[in-house]
Design a protein around this motif. Structure first.
Motif, mmCIF file in Angstrom:
data_model
loop_
_atom_site.group_PDB
_atom_site.id
_atom_site.type_symbol
_atom_site.label_atom_id
_atom_site.label_comp_id
_atom_site.label_asym_id
_atom_site.label_seq_id
_atom_site.Cartn_x
_atom_site.Cartn_y
_atom_site.Cartn_z
ATOM 1 N N ASP A 30 -4.957 -3.689 4.455
ATOM 2 C CA ASP A 30 -4.205 -3.430 3.215
ATOM 3 C C ASP A 30 -5.213 -3.242 2.094
ATOM 4 O O ASP A 30 -6.115 -4.075 1.937
ATOM 5 C CB ASP A 30 -3.312 -4.628 2.862
ATOM 6 N N VAL A 31 -5.054 -2.189 1.313
ATOM 7 C CA VAL A 31 -5.874 -2.007 0.111
ATOM 8 C C VAL A 31 -4.990 -2.372 -1.074
ATOM 9 O O VAL A 31 -3.959 -1.744 -1.303
ATOM 10 C CB VAL A 31 -6.395 -0.559 -0.012
ATOM 11 N N LEU A 32 -5.380 -3.414 -1.802
ATOM 12 C CA LEU A 32 -4.489 -4.039 -2.791
ATOM 13 C C LEU A 32 -4.740 -3.568 -4.212
ATOM 14 O O LEU A 32 -3.914 -3.740 -5.081
ATOM 15 C CB LEU A 32 -4.628 -5.565 -2.717
ATOM 16 N N GLY A 33 -5.925 -2.985 -4.453
ATOM 17 C CA GLY A 33 -6.204 -2.559 -5.812
ATOM 18 C C GLY A 33 -7.680 -2.264 -5.980
ATOM 19 O O GLY A 33 -8.482 -2.564 -5.096
ATOM 20 N N LYS A 34 -8.040 -1.671 -7.098
ATOM 21 C CA LYS A 34 -9.436 -1.318 -7.356
ATOM 22 C C LYS A 34 -10.012 -2.278 -8.396
ATOM 23 O O LYS A 34 -9.356 -2.603 -9.381
ATOM 24 C CB LYS A 34 -9.548 0.130 -7.859
ATOM 25 N N ILE A 198 -8.314 7.230 -1.891
ATOM 26 C CA ILE A 198 -7.079 6.522 -1.539
ATOM 27 C C ILE A 198 -6.097 6.513 -2.711
ATOM 28 O O ILE A 198 -6.500 6.433 -3.873
ATOM 29 C CB ILE A 198 -7.381 5.072 -1.086
ATOM 30 N N LYS A 199 -4.810 6.675 -2.373
ATOM 31 C CA LYS A 199 -3.765 6.532 -3.403
ATOM 32 C C LYS A 199 -3.222 5.104 -3.291
ATOM 33 O O LYS A 199 -2.656 4.731 -2.265
ATOM 34 C CB LYS A 199 -2.644 7.560 -3.168
ATOM 35 N N LEU A 200 -3.409 4.306 -4.359
ATOM 36 C CA LEU A 200 -3.019 2.894 -4.294
ATOM 37 C C LEU A 200 -1.514 2.762 -4.446
ATOM 38 O O LEU A 200 -0.966 2.912 -5.530
ATOM 39 C CB LEU A 200 -3.756 2.114 -5.391
ATOM 40 N N THR A 201 -0.819 2.533 -3.337
ATOM 41 C CA THR A 201 0.659 2.423 -3.404
ATOM 42 C C THR A 201 1.116 0.989 -3.138
ATOM 43 O O THR A 201 2.214 0.616 -3.466
ATOM 44 C CB THR A 201 1.284 3.316 -2.302
ATOM 45 N N ARG A 202 0.232 0.151 -2.535
ATOM 46 C CA ARG A 202 0.669 -1.205 -2.137
ATOM 47 C C ARG A 202 0.416 -2.156 -3.299
ATOM 48 O O ARG A 202 -0.686 -2.212 -3.827
ATOM 49 C CB ARG A 202 -0.150 -1.661 -0.919
ATOM 50 N N GLY A 203 1.472 -2.874 -3.721
ATOM 51 C CA GLY A 203 1.284 -3.806 -4.840
ATOM 52 C C GLY A 203 0.763 -5.140 -4.363
ATOM 53 O O GLY A 203 -0.263 -5.619 -4.795
ATOM 54 N N THR A 204 1.485 -5.730 -3.366
ATOM 55 C CA THR A 204 1.107 -7.101 -2.992
ATOM 56 C C THR A 204 0.644 -7.140 -1.525
ATOM 57 O O THR A 204 0.952 -6.243 -0.731
ATOM 58 C CB THR A 204 2.352 -8.015 -3.094
ATOM 59 N N TRP A 217 2.316 -10.179 20.713
ATOM 60 C CA TRP A 217 2.374 -8.856 21.358
ATOM 61 C C TRP A 217 3.343 -7.911 20.669
ATOM 62 O O TRP A 217 3.488 -6.768 21.090
ATOM 63 C CB TRP A 217 2.708 -9.016 22.843
ATOM 64 N N ASP A 218 3.963 -8.382 19.568
ATOM 65 C CA ASP A 218 4.843 -7.483 18.814
ATOM 66 C C ASP A 218 4.014 -6.826 17.714
ATOM 67 O O ASP A 218 4.149 -7.109 16.524
ATOM 68 C CB ASP A 218 6.007 -8.296 18.208
ATOM 69 N N LEU A 219 3.088 -5.956 18.133
ATOM 70 C CA LEU A 219 2.014 -5.494 17.247
ATOM 71 C C LEU A 219 2.458 -4.439 16.251
ATOM 72 O O LEU A 219 1.923 -4.382 15.142
ATOM 73 C CB LEU A 219 0.850 -4.984 18.101
ATOM 74 N N THR A 220 3.435 -3.635 16.621
ATOM 75 C CA THR A 220 3.826 -2.586 15.661
ATOM 76 C C THR A 220 4.366 -3.221 14.373
ATOM 77 O O THR A 220 4.312 -2.609 13.312
ATOM 78 C CB THR A 220 4.913 -1.678 16.282
ATOM 79 N N ALA A 221 4.807 -4.512 14.474
ATOM 80 C CA ALA A 221 5.342 -5.176 13.272
ATOM 81 C C ALA A 221 4.235 -5.491 12.275
ATOM 82 O O ALA A 221 4.488 -5.712 11.082
ATOM 83 C CB ALA A 221 6.036 -6.483 13.686
ATOM 84 N N VAL A 222 2.976 -5.525 12.721
ATOM 85 C CA VAL A 222 1.890 -5.939 11.799
ATOM 86 C C VAL A 222 0.829 -4.855 11.592
ATOM 87 O O VAL A 222 0.075 -4.906 10.633
ATOM 88 C CB VAL A 222 1.192 -7.226 12.311
ATOM 89 N N MET A 223 0.750 -3.872 12.481
ATOM 90 C CA MET A 223 -0.371 -2.915 12.420
ATOM 91 C C MET A 223 -0.130 -1.855 11.359
ATOM 92 O O MET A 223 0.839 -1.097 11.419
ATOM 93 C CB MET A 223 -0.581 -2.267 13.795
ATOM 94 N N GLU A 224 -1.017 -1.820 10.364
ATOM 95 C CA GLU A 224 -1.001 -0.772 9.326
ATOM 96 C C GLU A 224 -2.438 -0.551 8.884
ATOM 97 O O GLU A 224 -3.295 -1.420 9.061
ATOM 98 C CB GLU A 224 -0.197 -1.238 8.087
ATOM 99 N N ASN A 225 -2.719 0.598 8.282
ATOM 100 C CA ASN A 225 -4.042 0.847 7.697
ATOM 101 C C ASN A 225 -3.881 1.785 6.510
ATOM 102 O O ASN A 225 -3.597 2.971 6.671
ATOM 103 C CB ASN A 225 -4.989 1.458 8.741
ATOM 104 N N ASP A 226 -4.080 1.251 5.301
ATOM 105 C CA ASP A 226 -3.858 2.038 4.077
ATOM 106 C C ASP A 226 -4.891 3.152 3.902
ATOM 107 O O ASP A 226 -4.714 4.036 3.047
ATOM 108 C CB ASP A 226 -3.897 1.128 2.837
ATOM 109 N N LEU A 227 -5.967 3.109 4.718
ATOM 110 C CA LEU A 227 -6.977 4.185 4.603
ATOM 111 C C LEU A 227 -6.621 5.384 5.476
ATOM 112 O O LEU A 227 -7.203 6.469 5.346
ATOM 113 C CB LEU A 227 -8.373 3.660 4.990
#
Ligand SMILES: C[C@@](CO)(OP(=O)(O)O)[C@H](O)COP(=O)(O)OP(=O)(O)OC[C@H]1O[C@@H](n2ccc(N)nc2=O)[C@H](O)[C@@H]1O
Ligand SMILES: Nc1ncnc2c1ncn2[C@@H]1O[C@H](COP(=O)(O)OP(=O)(O)O)[C@@H](O)[C@H]1O
Length: 303
Positions: A30-34, A198-204, A217-227
């Protein structure tokens, strides 16, 4: 090397040491801000890979700092981050003398797998182990963070939540050793270039550890990459590989690692990962392909 020189330098007896320097994947990023300093606040779960490792040797010398690496794209001068780590450690430890660093490269370069950062972390780990007055972990982590955002993780590579710019680490216990297939297309992506677009869209920050610990093993529920969106737009092949991996038998989740371009897929079993690896070598002959597994604990503390 005479004994009083060792006394002056602060070294133990051994003059040549060696260790594995593992690659890493980011299960989420998660990219949270600059920040004002230009770096970005991130929250990422970093997992070392068991057998995608560079080999790093450090030999202590009377004087001078040199590095040799068997990869044409890795700098063999003061631009090499592992040599920067050696110089920085000698300075902070107040040592005289110098070091010869040798790197046998197995981690693809500029791949999003933390190769250079891992080499630097390995050098700091080795030198601190040699010292008659080892630096405390927080001081060593601070030195590592000055070398690069990923380097603190590689001082003691083990599953950890990294926050800040990547230097604040919270070890995460109890995760499985996930079977992983890695596919890297033949493109080089600069970390700075990706963060710069990167376009910063994630607030928290999303809280994912409890979900992962409850259902590892329920990985799709947690896997993300803002890059990912930046890399996918610039290199559509990354998206094509991700789509292909999602169609493999036994796949549990697919993401790009770090700033890319390496894509990784986690599988239900090592056999499924190996079968997909065989299919990947045929479907993507121009790509670097490896089957591996994440480490549940730090296999790199000893050597
Ligand atoms: C993206 C990640 C995810 O683990 O890994 P890789 O894809 O490089 O392996 C890291 O955040 C990469 O860390 P690292 O590779 O050490 O980056 P650094 O050399 O410190 O920084 C390279 C450049 O990326 C940008 N950068 C890096 C980290 C961060 N938290 N914010 C940033 O904005 C900065 O422009 C910095 O100058
Ligand atoms: N020891 C090293 N290993 C790999 N790359 C290095 C090293 N020292 C400096 N570099 C430079 O760092 C850049 C990023 O490499 P790397 O750390 O492998 O990328 P990533 O962080 O995406 O995994 C490379 O383009 C290379 O020029």
């Amino acid at each position: 090397m005479c004994s009083e020189a060792q006394g002056l330098t602060g070294w133990n007896v051994a003059l040549k040491v060696s260790t594995a320097a593992p690659a890493k994947i980011n299960l989420w990023l998660d990219v949270l801000g600059k920040r004002p300093d230009g770096y970005h606040e991130i929250s990422t779960l970093m997992l070392p890979l068991k057998d995608v490792c560079d080999r790093v040797d450090v030999e202590l010398k009377e004087a001078g700092f040199t590095v040799r690496c068997d990869h044409p794209k890795v700098p063999a001068d003061d631009e090499n981050i592992a040599l920067k780590a050696a110089r920085a450690y000698f300075e902070v430890a107040g040592w005289t003398g110098g070091a010869y660093v040798r790197i046998a490269k197995n981690i693809p370069v500029a791949a999003g797998l933390g190769g250079g950062s891992s080499d630097a972390g390995a050098v700091l780990r080795l030198l601190n182990r040699l010292s008659t007055r080892p630096l405390p972990e927080p001081e060593l982590r601070g030195l590592a963070a000055r070398l690069g955002a990923d380097v603190p993780f590689f001082i003691t590579p083990r599953p950890a939540l990294a926050t800040g710019i990547g230097e604040k680490l919270q070890p995460v216990e109890g995760l499985p050793e996930y079977p992983v297939l890695l596919v890297k297309p033949p493109v080089s992506v600069s970390t700075a270039w990706v963060y710069g677009r990167i376009k910063l869209t994630r607030g928290t920050r999303r809280i994912r550890i409890p979900t992962l610990s409850a259902r590892p093993w329920d990985l799709t529920a947690v896997m993300e990459n803002d890059l990912e969106p930046v890399a996918l737009e610039a290199f559509p092949v990354v998206g094509h590989i991700m789509g292909w991996l999602l169609g493999r038998a036994g796949v549990r989740g697919v993401r790009m690692s770090g700033s890319g371009p390496t894509v990784f897929a986690i599988f239900r079993s090592f056999e499924d990962a190996e079968k997909a690896g065989f299919e990947a070598r045929n479907a993507w002959p121009e790509c670097w392909v490896r089957v591996s597994r994440t480490c549940a604990a730090s296999d790199f503390l000893s050597g």
